[in-house]
Design a protein around this motif. Structure first.
Motif, PDB file in Angstrom:
ATOM      1  N   ASN A  93       1.091   4.146  -2.927  1.00 39.76           N
ATOM      2  CA  ASN A  93       0.892   5.551  -2.588  1.00 39.76           C
ATOM      3  C   ASN A  93       2.099   6.374  -2.989  1.00 39.76           C
ATOM      4  O   ASN A  93       1.954   7.510  -3.467  1.00 39.76           O
ATOM      5  N   ALA A 112      -3.814   1.288  -3.293  1.00 36.48           N
ATOM      6  CA  ALA A 112      -3.218   1.447  -1.963  1.00 36.48           C
ATOM      7  C   ALA A 112      -4.273   1.345  -0.874  1.00 36.48           C
ATOM      8  O   ALA A 112      -4.063   0.678   0.150  1.00 36.48           O
ATOM      9  N   TYR A 160      -3.585   4.074  -8.671  1.00 41.12           N
ATOM     10  CA  TYR A 160      -2.602   3.687  -7.652  1.00 41.12           C
ATOM     11  C   TYR A 160      -3.093   4.035  -6.252  1.00 41.12           C
ATOM     12  O   TYR A 160      -2.880   3.271  -5.298  1.00 41.12           O
ATOM     13  N   ARG A 161      -3.763   5.169  -6.102  1.00 40.58           N
ATOM     14  CA  ARG A 161      -4.324   5.535  -4.793  1.00 40.58           C
ATOM     15  C   ARG A 161      -5.384   4.504  -4.367  1.00 40.58           C
ATOM     16  O   ARG A 161      -5.426   4.089  -3.209  1.00 40.58           O
ATOM     17  N   ALA A 219       0.839  -1.203   0.000  1.00 39.47           N
ATOM     18  CA  ALA A 219       0.000   0.000   0.000  1.00 39.47           C
ATOM     19  C   ALA A 219       0.874   1.253   0.000  1.00 39.47           C
ATOM     20  O   ALA A 219       0.605   2.222  -0.726  1.00 39.47           O
ATOM     21  N   LYS A 220       1.936   1.231   0.806  1.00 39.88           N
ATOM     22  CA  LYS A 220       2.843   2.382   0.856  1.00 39.88           C
ATOM     23  C   LYS A 220       3.566   2.573  -0.476  1.00 39.88           C
ATOM     24  O   LYS A 220       3.772   3.708  -0.931  1.00 39.88           O
TER      25      LYS A 220
END
Length: 226
Positions: free
Chosen positions: A11, A34, A30-31, A7-8
């Motif tokens: 982001n 994440a 991508y957001r 997830a990081k």
């Protein structure tokens, strides 16, 4: 589990794309990936090994391939490509409440800001507030955000901030004029600690929306409204 780790990464890819001036579908994808991974109850490694990644809403074939690449090699070419050419210190500025990728890009391109020291310098010499869309009030807010960042005890852990944001959103949903609500900023990006909670609202009556927010029973001080 590698869920939070991935997830990081996604982001950070979105951050890097925005820092390079990109907006639109790819950044949002991508957001979303994440957020999905951060909230996922199942182990992403199990889902990958069983070929079930694409059954998760928000995980398409492209994202699934990147997840598999990272889980099997420990690297992600897209991450390396997106972050290349950007100073590492530039990403640290994203942790400052009220400072997003678009503003950081503007400061980097126009004033050569690469790190916190550079940010403080352009605020102090007045060049920050002369840039389009910024101004003295924005500079004041950023300075306050820097103070929060430098005193991390005043920041909340991500799960605490999410809980508070959800409570505020539930309160705001009671206003009929509000059509859509979402949190933004460092909370949306899934940072480990949160200084300010940014909430976006859209609707048919801006005055009513602001009035509803200001009527929150835990409101203690209003710095600006309108």
């Amino acid at each position: 589990m590698k869920n939070q780790e991935l997830a990081k990464l996604f982001n950070r890819i979105a951050d890097a794309l925005e820092l390079k001036g990109e907006t639109g579908f790819r950044v949002l994808a991508y957001r979303k990936a994440a957020r999905v991974l951060a909230d996922l109850a199942e182990d992403v490694e199990t889902l990958d090994s069983e070929g079930r990644l694409e059954t998760i809403p928000g995980i398409g074939s492209g994202i699934a391939k990147k997840i598999h690449e990272y889980l099997t090699t420990g690297r992600m070419k897209k991450f390396e490509e997106a972050t290349s050419g950007l100073p590492r210190e530039l990403f640290a500025l994203l942790d400052i409440p009220g400072l997003g990728p678009k503003t950081i890009r503007l400061l980097h391109d126009r004033l050569g800001v690469k790190d916190l020291a550079g940010l403080k310098r352009v605020i102090a010499d007045g060049s920050f507030e002369k840039l389009p869309g910024l101004g003295a009030k924005k500079a004041e807010n950023i300075l306050r955000g820097i103070g929060l960042t430098e005193h991390s005890g005043e920041r909340m852990l991500l799960n605490e901030a999410l809980e508070l944001a959800e409570r505020i959103i539930r309160f705001l949903k009671q206003e009929p004029a509000i059509k859509r609500l979402a949190y933004a900023g460092s909370l949306r990006r899934g940072k480990e600690t949160i200084g300010d909670i940014d909430i976006l609202a859209t609707g048919s009556d801006a005055v009513a929306i602001v009035k509803r927010f200001l009527s929150h029973p835990q409101a203690r001080r209003v710095t600006s409204a309108g």
